[in-house]
Write a protein that holds these residues in place. Structure first.
Motif, PDB file in Angstrom:
ATOM      1  N   TYR A 239       0.444  -1.273  -0.012  1.00  0.00           N
ATOM      2  CA  TYR A 239      -0.036   0.005   0.026  1.00  0.00           C
ATOM      3  C   TYR A 239       0.824   1.249  -0.005  1.00  0.00           C
ATOM      4  N   LEU A 240       0.924   2.329  -1.335  1.00  0.00           N
ATOM      5  CA  LEU A 240       1.682   3.642  -1.094  1.00  0.00           C
ATOM      6  C   LEU A 240       0.493   4.517  -0.655  1.00  0.00           C
ATOM      7  N   GLU A 241       1.503   5.688  -0.554  1.00  0.00           N
ATOM      8  CA  GLU A 241       0.246   7.067  -0.162  1.00  0.00           C
ATOM      9  C   GLU A 241       1.663   7.711  -1.324  1.00  0.00           C
ATOM     10  N   LEU A 242       0.857   8.311  -1.920  1.00  0.00           N
ATOM     11  CA  LEU A 242       1.483   9.726  -2.751  1.00  0.00           C
ATOM     12  C   LEU A 242       0.553  11.162  -2.389  1.00  0.00           C
ATOM     13  N   ALA A 243       1.286  11.715  -2.363  1.00  0.00           N
ATOM     14  CA  ALA A 243       0.391  13.391  -1.726  1.00  0.00           C
ATOM     15  C   ALA A 243       1.370  14.417  -2.623  1.00  0.00           C
ATOM     16  N   CYS A 244       0.017  15.507  -2.857  1.00  0.00           N
ATOM     17  CA  CYS A 244       0.276  17.056  -3.288  1.00  0.00           C
ATOM     18  C   CYS A 244       0.597  17.292  -2.251  1.00  0.00           C
ATOM     19  N   LEU A 245       1.233  18.897  -2.261  1.00  0.00           N
ATOM     20  CA  LEU A 245       1.908  19.152  -0.994  1.00  0.00           C
ATOM     21  C   LEU A 245       1.989  20.909  -1.786  1.00  0.00           C
ATOM     22  N   GLN A 246       0.908  21.965  -1.873  1.00  0.00           N
ATOM     23  CA  GLN A 246       0.938  23.052  -2.154  1.00  0.00           C
ATOM     24  C   GLN A 246       1.476  24.294  -1.194  1.00  0.00           C
ATOM     25  N   SER A 247       2.483  25.219  -2.084  1.00  0.00           N
ATOM     26  CA  SER A 247       3.185  25.394  -0.505  1.00  0.00           C
ATOM     27  C   SER A 247       3.122  27.694  -1.549  1.00  0.00           C
ATOM     28  N   SER A 248       3.881  28.210  -0.330  1.00  0.00           N
ATOM     29  CA  SER A 248       3.795  29.258  -1.010  1.00  0.00           C
ATOM     30  C   SER A 248       5.081  29.512  -0.715  1.00  0.00           C
ATOM     31  N   ASP A 249       5.442  30.551  -2.110  1.00  0.00           N
ATOM     32  CA  ASP A 249       6.744  31.503  -2.152  1.00  0.00           C
ATOM     33  C   ASP A 249       6.762  32.141  -1.504  1.00  0.00           C
ATOM     34  N   MET A 250       7.121  32.552   0.083  1.00  0.00           N
ATOM     35  CA  MET A 250       7.280  33.898   1.034  1.00  0.00           C
ATOM     36  C   MET A 250       7.929  33.083   1.897  1.00  0.00           C
ATOM     37  N   THR A 251       8.578  34.180   3.149  1.00  0.00           N
ATOM     38  CA  THR A 251       9.101  33.398   4.331  1.00  0.00           C
ATOM     39  C   THR A 251       8.471  31.961   5.027  1.00  0.00           C
ATOM     40  N   ALA A 252       9.074  31.723   5.820  1.00  0.00           N
ATOM     41  CA  ALA A 252       8.107  30.854   6.281  1.00  0.00           C
ATOM     42  C   ALA A 252       7.309  31.281   7.159  1.00  0.00           C
ATOM     43  N   ALA A 253       7.327  32.152   8.079  1.00  0.00           N
ATOM     44  CA  ALA A 253       6.613  32.407   9.153  1.00  0.00           C
ATOM     45  C   ALA A 253       5.392  33.345   8.031  1.00  0.00           C
ATOM     46  N   ALA A 254       5.755  33.103   7.145  1.00  0.00           N
ATOM     47  CA  ALA A 254       4.252  33.455   6.662  1.00  0.00           C
ATOM     48  C   ALA A 254       3.587  32.272   4.898  1.00  0.00           C
ATOM     49  N   ALA A 255       4.812  31.469   5.403  1.00  0.00           N
ATOM     50  CA  ALA A 255       4.533  29.953   4.085  1.00  0.00           C
ATOM     51  C   ALA A 255       3.001  29.332   5.198  1.00  0.00           C
TER      52      ALA A 255
END
Length: 304
Positions: A239-255
Motif C-alpha cells: 500500500y502506497l501513499e502519494l501526496a501532493c503538497l501546495q506551498s507559497s514562495d514566501m518567508t517561512a513565517a508566512a508560508a
C-alpha cells in the motif's frame, strides 16, 4: 573602626524600603503604554485590511496617533488639532476614512485598494503625549500582501491499483494564488525526484485593482514515476501513499501549506482473472455452462 550609624540603619526599615520603591515606580506605572497592536501576517489584496492600535495614556493627554509604512507617515489622528484626521500620500496605502475609528484609547484603521507590490511592508503605530513630557510609544508589524489558495490541491488521473512495470501517472493542480503556488509530489512521505515530474503551462487569471492588476496563477505538475521493486520491495501487495503538497514562495513565517493524498495498491504481478465466456464453453462449473454447450451442439447438428 567606624561605628555603625544607628540613625541610617533605622531609616532602612522594610516598610521604608517598600515605600521608596513604590514612589520610584509610580511614574512608570502612570506613563504612556501601547498595550496592543494587531495586524494581519498575510493580507489578501482583494479584501480590506484592518490595523488596530490600543494604548493606555497613564493619566496624560493624547497628542497624536501616527501611522507609518516603512517609516513614511500616512495617517494621523490629533484630537486637539484643527483637523483631527490627516492623510499623507504613500504609495500602496489608501485609508478608508469613513470606516476608520480613532479615540483617546484606540485607533482602528481600514485600508482598501491594496497592491501586492506596493502595500507589503512594515506598519507602525506611534502614540505621543502632550507637553511637557512628550512621551512616545510604538509597535511595528510586518505585513505581506499576497493571495493564498484557500483549498487543497486537486489530484487527477491516478488509478487505485498498479503492477510492477507500470507508471504511476497523474497530475496535481493548485488553487489560484499570487505569488504562483508551488506543487511538490511525495511518495510515502519522501519527495519524488524532479526528473519524474513536469510542470505544465497555465494561463494566469488577471484581477484588476487601483494600483494595477494581480495575476492569479495556478500550478499543475504532472507525475510519471516507474513502479519497480525498489519501491514495493518483495511483498506481493504493498500500500502506497502519494501526496501532493501546495506551498507559497514566501518567508517561512508566512508560508501556507495545503496537501492532498491518495492511496494506491501496488502488486508484484497482475492476478489471474477468470474469463467467464471461455470458461463457460470449456469449463465444467455449472449447469448453465453445460446447457450452453449442449445447445451449441444441437444447433450445429440442425444446420448440417
Amino acid at each position: 573602626m567606624l561605628e555603625p550609624n544607628n540613625r541610617y540603619i533605622s531609616w532602612l526599615k522594610p516598610g521604608t524600603v517598600l515605600l521608596t520603591l513604590i514612589i520610584f515606580t509610580i511614574p512608570e506605572c502612570l506613563s504612556l503604554r501601547l498595550t496592543n497592536m494587531t495586524a494581519p501576517l498575510i493580507q489578501d489584496p482583494r479584501e480590506n485590511m484592518n490595523l488596530f492600535c490600543e494604548f493606555d495614556m497613564g493619566g496624560e493627554d493624547l497628542y497624536a496617533v501616527k501611522w507609518y509604512k516603512d517609516d513614511h507617515e500616512f495617517f494621523r489622528y490629533s484630537p486637539a488639532g484643527q483637523q483631527q484626521l490627516l492623510q499623507f500620500q504613500v504609495l500602496g496605502v489608501h485609508v478608508d476614512v469613513s470606516r476608520t475609528k480613532c479615540s483617546m484609547t484606540s485607533c482602528n484603521l481600514v485600508l482598501n485598494d491594496l497592491s501586492r507590490t506596493f502595500s507589503s511592508g512594515a506598519y507602525r503605530c506611534e502614540v505621543s503625549t502632550e507637553a511637557p513630557t512628550f512621551r512616545l510609544a510604538s509597535q511595528t508589524h510586518n505585513i505581506t500582501v499576497a493571495v493564498i489558495p484557500r483549498n487543497n490541491p486537486t489530484i487527477e488521473g491516478m488509478k487505485d491499483r498498479y503492477v510492477v512495470g507500470d507508471y504511476l501517472e497523474g497530475s496535481c493542480t493548485s488553487g489560484l494564488g499570487d505569488p504562483k503556488p508551488i506543487i511538490s509530489w511525495y511518495l510515502n512521505n519522501k519527495p519524488v525526484e524532479k526528473n519524474f515530474i513536469r510542470e505544465l503551462t497555465q494561463r494566469p487569471t488577471p484581477y484588476y485593482q487601483k494600483d494595477g492588476e494581480v495575476k492569479l496563477e495556478s500550478t499543475t505538475v504532472q507525475l510519471r514515476l516507474p513502479l519497480d521493486k525498489k519501491i514495493i520491495g518483495n511483498k506481493t501487495i504493498t500500500y502506497l501513499e502519494l501526496a501532493c503538497l501546495q506551498s507559497s514562495d514566501m518567508t517561512a513565517a508566512a508560508a501556507s501549506l495545503f496537501r492532498n493524498t491518495t492511496k494506491i495498491i501496488a502488486l508484484t504481478e497482475e492476478p489471474l482473472i477468470n474469463n467467464q465466456k471461455l470458461y463457460g464453453f470449456f469449463g465444467a462449473s455449472s449447469r448453465i455452462q453445460n446447457s450452453s454447450l449442449l445447445m451449441f451442439i444441437v444447433m450445429l447438428c440442425f444446420i448440417y
